[in-house]
Motif scaffolding. Sequence first.
Motif, mmCIF file in Angstrom:
data_model
loop_
_atom_site.group_PDB
_atom_site.id
_atom_site.type_symbol
_atom_site.label_atom_id
_atom_site.label_comp_id
_atom_site.label_asym_id
_atom_site.label_seq_id
_atom_site.Cartn_x
_atom_site.Cartn_y
_atom_site.Cartn_z
ATOM 1 N N CYS A 38 0.824 -1.222 0.000
ATOM 2 C CA CYS A 38 0.000 0.000 0.000
ATOM 3 C C CYS A 38 0.852 1.263 0.000
ATOM 4 O O CYS A 38 0.426 2.307 -0.507
ATOM 5 N N PHE A 39 2.040 1.202 0.583
ATOM 6 C CA PHE A 39 2.972 2.318 0.525
ATOM 7 C C PHE A 39 3.962 2.060 -0.609
ATOM 8 O O PHE A 39 4.562 0.990 -0.672
ATOM 9 N N THR A 40 4.125 3.030 -1.472
ATOM 10 C CA THR A 40 5.132 2.932 -2.532
ATOM 11 C C THR A 40 6.346 3.731 -2.108
ATOM 12 O O THR A 40 6.240 4.762 -1.446
ATOM 13 N N GLU A 41 7.518 3.243 -2.494
ATOM 14 C CA GLU A 41 8.769 3.852 -2.056
ATOM 15 C C GLU A 41 9.587 4.336 -3.237
ATOM 16 O O GLU A 41 9.415 3.894 -4.376
ATOM 17 N N ASN A 42 10.506 5.243 -2.958
ATOM 18 C CA ASN A 42 11.378 5.779 -3.995
ATOM 19 C C ASN A 42 12.755 6.016 -3.394
ATOM 20 O O ASN A 42 12.874 6.453 -2.252
ATOM 21 N N LYS A 43 13.783 5.706 -4.150
ATOM 22 C CA LYS A 43 15.145 5.918 -3.681
ATOM 23 C C LYS A 43 15.601 7.322 -4.054
ATOM 24 O O LYS A 43 15.696 7.668 -5.229
ATOM 25 N N LEU A 44 15.881 8.100 -3.050
ATOM 26 C CA LEU A 44 16.367 9.465 -3.255
ATOM 27 C C LEU A 44 17.663 9.630 -2.490
ATOM 28 O O LEU A 44 17.708 9.464 -1.279
ATOM 29 N N GLY A 45 18.722 9.966 -3.205
ATOM 30 C CA GLY A 45 20.016 10.166 -2.555
ATOM 31 C C GLY A 45 20.569 8.916 -1.929
ATOM 32 O O GLY A 45 21.269 8.984 -0.924
ATOM 33 N N GLY A 46 20.253 7.767 -2.498
ATOM 34 C CA GLY A 46 20.804 6.520 -1.993
ATOM 35 C C GLY A 46 20.043 5.911 -0.839
ATOM 36 O O GLY A 46 20.381 4.838 -0.362
ATOM 37 N N SER A 47 19.011 6.588 -0.336
ATOM 38 C CA SER A 47 18.233 6.064 0.772
ATOM 39 C C SER A 47 16.777 5.912 0.361
ATOM 40 O O SER A 47 16.276 6.640 -0.501
ATOM 41 N N LEU A 55 -4.873 -0.035 -1.426
ATOM 42 C CA LEU A 55 -5.559 -0.409 -0.195
ATOM 43 C C LEU A 55 -6.982 -0.872 -0.497
ATOM 44 O O LEU A 55 -7.470 -1.862 0.075
ATOM 45 N N PHE A 56 -7.651 -0.186 -1.416
ATOM 46 C CA PHE A 56 -9.009 -0.561 -1.786
ATOM 47 C C PHE A 56 -9.021 -1.943 -2.443
ATOM 48 O O PHE A 56 -9.877 -2.778 -2.134
ATOM 49 N N ALA A 57 -8.067 -2.186 -3.342
ATOM 50 C CA ALA A 57 -8.008 -3.483 -4.022
ATOM 51 C C ALA A 57 -7.759 -4.604 -3.025
ATOM 52 O O ALA A 57 -8.394 -5.666 -3.083
ATOM 53 N N LEU A 58 -6.843 -4.340 -2.092
ATOM 54 C CA LEU A 58 -6.532 -5.340 -1.073
ATOM 55 C C LEU A 58 -7.741 -5.599 -0.183
ATOM 56 O O LEU A 58 -8.105 -6.749 0.086
ATOM 57 N N GLY A 59 -8.370 -4.517 0.261
ATOM 58 C CA GLY A 59 -9.540 -4.660 1.120
ATOM 59 C C GLY A 59 -10.696 -5.340 0.409
ATOM 60 O O GLY A 59 -11.428 -6.138 1.009
ATOM 61 N N PHE A 60 -10.864 -5.042 -0.869
ATOM 62 C CA PHE A 60 -11.950 -5.647 -1.634
ATOM 63 C C PHE A 60 -11.784 -7.156 -1.738
ATOM 64 O O PHE A 60 -12.743 -7.911 -1.583
ATOM 65 N N ILE A 61 -10.556 -7.595 -1.977
ATOM 66 C CA ILE A 61 -10.297 -9.035 -2.093
ATOM 67 C C ILE A 61 -10.591 -9.745 -0.778
ATOM 68 O O ILE A 61 -11.303 -10.757 -0.741
ATOM 69 N N VAL A 62 -10.054 -9.203 0.308
ATOM 70 C CA VAL A 62 -10.243 -9.846 1.610
ATOM 71 C C VAL A 62 -11.718 -9.809 2.017
ATOM 72 O O VAL A 62 -12.281 -10.820 2.476
ATOM 73 N N PHE A 63 -12.348 -8.661 1.833
ATOM 74 C CA PHE A 63 -13.756 -8.529 2.210
ATOM 75 C C PHE A 63 -14.628 -9.475 1.385
ATOM 76 O O PHE A 63 -15.571 -10.088 1.912
ATOM 77 N N SER A 64 -14.327 -9.617 0.117
ATOM 78 C CA SER A 64 -15.132 -10.479 -0.746
ATOM 79 C C SER A 64 -15.072 -11.929 -0.296
ATOM 80 O O SER A 64 -16.089 -12.640 -0.284
ATOM 81 N N VAL A 65 -13.867 -12.382 0.063
ATOM 82 C CA VAL A 65 -13.719 -13.766 0.520
ATOM 83 C C VAL A 65 -14.536 -14.004 1.781
ATOM 84 O O VAL A 65 -15.278 -14.993 1.891
ATOM 85 N N PHE A 66 -14.430 -13.094 2.730
ATOM 86 C CA PHE A 66 -15.179 -13.266 3.976
ATOM 87 C C PHE A 66 -16.679 -13.111 3.752
ATOM 88 O O PHE A 66 -17.486 -13.765 4.421
#
Length: 477
Positions: free
Chosen positions: A168-177, A188-199
């Motif tokens: 859900c968090f995307t990262e980027n390398k800036l200045g080597g860190s 987050l919506f896609a993840l929640g939709f999948i889990v919610f649908s199964v349940f």
Amino acid sequence: MAALSERSWSWSWMVPLVFGVTLLKCLLIPAYHSTDFEVHRNWLAITHSLPISKWYYEATSQWTLDYPPFFAWCCKCVNRRQESKEIMERPAFILAVLLLWNFGLLIVDHIHFQYNGFLFGVMLLSIARMFQERHLESALLFAILMNFKHIFLYVAPAYGIYLLRSYCFTENKLGGSIQWKSFSCSRLFALGFIVFSVFAISFGPFISMGQLSQVLARLFPFKRGLCHAYWAPNFWALYNVVDKVLSVIDVKLQLLDSAKLSKASMTGGLVQEFQHAVLPSVSPFTTLVCTLLSIMPAVLQLWLRPRGPRGFLQCLILCALGSFMFGWHVHEKAILIAILPLSLLAVENRKDAGTYFILATTGHFSLFPLLFTGPEIPIKIGLMLLFTVYSFSALRALFRKEGSLVNLPESIYLSALVPLQVICEIIYPLTAWQQRFPFVPLLLISVYCSLGVTYSWIKLYISVLMEPRSDRKMKAQ
């Protein structure tokens, strides 16, 4: 974790291995089976004969349905090293044996009678998808898994935190860190939709009939008591035996009524609630707090110091062990939730291999009382000896250049399992104490094995917390 290679399987040795496992399982068909056979047969009758509205209310038999609705409906691991083909294939073969020939799975599924094999297959597939960075597929498989058997809630925190942190968090390398880039609401919506649908698919029919509370009451029967009829080798086994020792001392000193001692017995073989005689009695809420505290360092490290899929796998194992150590009414078979995933780490480095060997040996030995009739004694001893000797020799050969798998104190502890088995299975039943104190062998095995499980848990925790951060990732085929 530089472990799951993208090279394809070498099926030349997999075919005879799978055939051998299948043949062994067929030979175990006429062996003793536990009451779980009757349990699952009754569940089949319930779901086949009754309408869905009565599934979780049926109580004609004592074997009531207490699994989630889905159950009611009813890898390769090698480092990319520049070595010969033979050496490259060895870790994969060892891992295949550790998983397919796992002693615990053999006796629990094919003698004691349960369905853990295919459930752990789904779990391992979900882990593999996580290493392939196919996060949504991994989440889907795990959601389905929890609706097959809710004990896998043990490792849900590892999935939740890792998916939130790494997907859900995307990262980027800036200045080597590595720095935070943005939070993806769509992910987050896609993840929640999948889990919610199964349940929703799983529990929806029961919600529509107003039966959700009844289903949950069957799935989480807190009135069953702190410990299972046979104590799982965890912290509460040690807690219980300390309470028994203190109660006996108090009776001798006339500080405690002897009648209270008998009421505090926790080894009668029945599933019910008990009160401790001297130490404070433990409530379900207390076990929840202890479990959360036990997994918190692993979960926080997964969030604050992500190390890719390897960190996820380590957290998953620690969550499984923490829940096993401090959970409410833990079954001894739940130790397999930690042993099998740890197999993936065992073929990666010597430290994890040593921890795996100790945990697997003590955890598997703790399952011996599940097979308690005479004809099963040579079967369980023979199978465990084969598995234990192979796993030790194979892992020792794999890391022979890096030192021994276990040190002297660890070797002494593991070796003592042999006289313990002789005492519990041969000597003690011939004594007069057998009639008066029939629970002693169970108590000895549970308490002694709990020392090894606790030691393995602490050792793995120290290794994980002290491990330097690495950006290496496992790749799954």
